[in-house]
Design a protein around this motif. Structure first.
Motif, PDB file in Angstrom:
ATOM      1  N   ASN A  67       8.613   3.255  -7.363  1.00 40.14           N
ATOM      2  CA  ASN A  67       9.859   2.908  -7.877  1.00 40.14           C
ATOM      3  C   ASN A  67       9.969   1.423  -8.371  1.00 40.14           C
ATOM      4  O   ASN A  67      10.888   0.993  -9.057  1.00 40.14           O
ATOM      5  CB  ASN A  67      11.077   3.106  -7.092  1.00 40.14           C
ATOM      6  N   HIS A  68       8.765   0.700  -8.163  1.00 41.70           N
ATOM      7  CA  HIS A  68       8.694  -0.619  -8.863  1.00 41.70           C
ATOM      8  C   HIS A  68       7.544  -0.915  -9.367  1.00 41.70           C
ATOM      9  O   HIS A  68       6.748  -1.887  -9.154  1.00 41.70           O
ATOM     10  CB  HIS A  68       9.076  -1.906  -7.575  1.00 41.70           C
ATOM     11  N   SER A  81       8.378   6.149   8.675  1.00 37.14           N
ATOM     12  CA  SER A  81       8.123   6.298   7.340  1.00 37.14           C
ATOM     13  C   SER A  81       7.175   5.174   7.057  1.00 37.14           C
ATOM     14  O   SER A  81       5.977   5.149   6.113  1.00 37.14           O
ATOM     15  CB  SER A  81       9.326   6.198   6.389  1.00 37.14           C
ATOM     16  N   ASP A  82       7.312   3.740   7.623  1.00 37.54           N
ATOM     17  CA  ASP A  82       6.754   2.640   7.432  1.00 37.54           C
ATOM     18  C   ASP A  82       5.355   2.659   7.811  1.00 37.54           C
ATOM     19  O   ASP A  82       4.120   2.544   7.003  1.00 37.54           O
ATOM     20  CB  ASP A  82       7.335   1.295   8.255  1.00 37.54           C
ATOM     21  N   THR A  89       0.133  -2.997   9.952  1.00 35.66           N
ATOM     22  CA  THR A  89       0.380  -1.583  10.289  1.00 35.66           C
ATOM     23  C   THR A  89       1.348  -0.844   9.453  1.00 35.66           C
ATOM     24  O   THR A  89       1.402   0.476   9.607  1.00 35.66           O
ATOM     25  CB  THR A  89       0.903  -1.764  11.708  1.00 35.66           C
ATOM     26  N   VAL A  90       2.020  -1.597   8.504  1.00 34.00           N
ATOM     27  CA  VAL A  90       2.841  -0.907   7.693  1.00 34.00           C
ATOM     28  C   VAL A  90       2.315  -0.908   6.216  1.00 34.00           C
ATOM     29  O   VAL A  90       3.252  -0.584   5.314  1.00 34.00           O
ATOM     30  CB  VAL A  90       4.395  -1.374   7.700  1.00 34.00           C
ATOM     31  N   PHE A  91       1.282  -1.468   6.180  1.00 33.13           N
ATOM     32  CA  PHE A  91       0.393  -1.399   4.696  1.00 33.13           C
ATOM     33  C   PHE A  91       1.254  -2.152   3.638  1.00 33.13           C
ATOM     34  O   PHE A  91       1.199  -1.881   2.360  1.00 33.13           O
ATOM     35  CB  PHE A  91       0.329   0.110   4.149  1.00 33.13           C
ATOM     36  N   MET A 101       5.818   2.274   1.823  1.00 33.03           N
ATOM     37  CA  MET A 101       5.304   1.572   0.759  1.00 33.03           C
ATOM     38  C   MET A 101       4.865   2.390  -0.308  1.00 33.03           C
ATOM     39  O   MET A 101       4.942   1.898  -1.794  1.00 33.03           O
ATOM     40  CB  MET A 101       3.955   1.113   1.226  1.00 33.03           C
ATOM     41  N   LEU A 102       4.713   3.462  -0.368  1.00 27.71           N
ATOM     42  CA  LEU A 102       4.313   4.689  -1.513  1.00 27.71           C
ATOM     43  C   LEU A 102       5.722   4.670  -2.393  1.00 27.71           C
ATOM     44  O   LEU A 102       5.562   4.684  -3.639  1.00 27.71           O
ATOM     45  CB  LEU A 102       3.789   6.001  -0.953  1.00 27.71           C
TER      46      LEU A 102
END
Ligand code: BEZ
Ligand code: FE
Length: 296
Positions: A96-97, A83-84, A253-255, A90-91
């Protein structure tokens, strides 16, 4: 239900495949579950129609997911890693924030947070292996109007200069190396000593790492220090400070990189200041405030 009252469903064909599957969802299913399941089926079928996979490609996808599951254990979550690197973590976090622009932005939590640390004194040096370039971090926790928040707790963690968290190198690094928990004082201030963070690869010895390789992607995270800031009455912030000169800032790599989280690291060549901190000169210094949004 007898044969005459039994609901009839559309037969499956290529053109109406998603509709045929979604029509089977029962009448009393919770509406949110229905919404989620039917959207997943719709988009999955649309992707399959676009890709037109061969049987071998379909099986490769099944094997990839199977291997991803097999890689999971009590201490390794390969699906979250997937997912990362696909930008999904991150999406979900962004959705949610959504915060006012003044408030500190969140970024990815990652798998290496350790809960339950005891509080250290402000100024503690969290680097216990003596490796790396010394760094002092000064910060204030404030609300959106700039008023100090005292008594906030701040968890901090980062890799050592070899690019590993302490929990990845048990028996090699000193326990608790490069981790700490602090509280903000009456002016909202806290500070600690550490080392300048370096970029490092996410765990890439599993199916996610293999996938990155196949996609011509590197596994590196831009150099960062993790923070969790908690204060009663405020939204918890899970975030980082990034080092501004990291070569992977534009291609984490995980945005996880956000402009507002890039710290202003100063290279200090002042022997007196270094001595006061117990450092040798030169050292690095960064000042970054954390702005918390009140709970609704
Ligand atoms: C981390 O920053 O610790 C991390 C984040 C996502 C995946 C792996 C590691
Ligand atoms: Fe990290």
């Amino acid at each position: 239900m007898n044969a005459s009252t039994k609901q009839s469903f559309p037969l499956f064909d290529e053109a109406h495949s998603a509709e045929a599957v979604n029509a089977r969802i029962g009448p009393n299913v919770d509406p949110r579950t229905r919404e989620i399941a039917s959207a997943v089926v719709r988009h999955l079928h649309a992707a399959v129609k676009e890709i037109e996979p061969t049987h071998e490609e379909w099986l490769a996808a099944i094997n990839f997911l199977t291997n991803t599951g097999h890689m999971c254990s009590d201490w390794r979550q390969e699906f979250i890693l997937l997912s990362d690197v696909l930008g999904v973590s991150m999406l979900v976090d962004a959705i949610n924030h959504r915060r006012p622009t003044q408030a500190t932005e969140n970024t990815i939590l990652g798998p290496f947070f350790v809960d339950g640390l005891s509080i250290s004194d402000n100024g503690t040096n969290i680097c216990r292996d003596g490796k790396g370039e010394p760094l002092v971090v000064h910060s204030r926790v404030v609300d959106i109007k700039g008023a100090p928040i005292s008594g906030a707790t701040i968890d901090v963690w980062q890799t050592n200069d070899d690019g590993f968290y302490d929990v990845q190198q048990q028996g090699i690094q000193p326990e608790g190396n490069l981790r700490g928990k602090f509280t903000s004082d009456a002016d909202g201030r806290f500070w600690f000593r550490s080392v300048k963070p370096r970029f490092y690869p996410i765990p890439d010895d599993g199916p996610v790492g293999k996938m990155l390789g196949k996609l011509g992607r590197h596994p590196n995270r831009a150099a960062h220090i993790h923070f969790i800031i908690e204060a009663p009455g405020f939204e918890t912030v899970i975030t980082h400070i990034f080092a501004p000169d990291c070569p992977y800032l534009q291609e984490d790599t995980v945005f996880g990189v956000k402009e507002s989280l890039i710290g202003r690291f100063e290279h200090v060549e002042d022997a007196d200041a270094a001595e006061k901190l117990g450092f040798t000169s030169p050292f690095w210094s960064v000042e970054q405030d954390f702005v918390l949004k009140p709970l609704a």
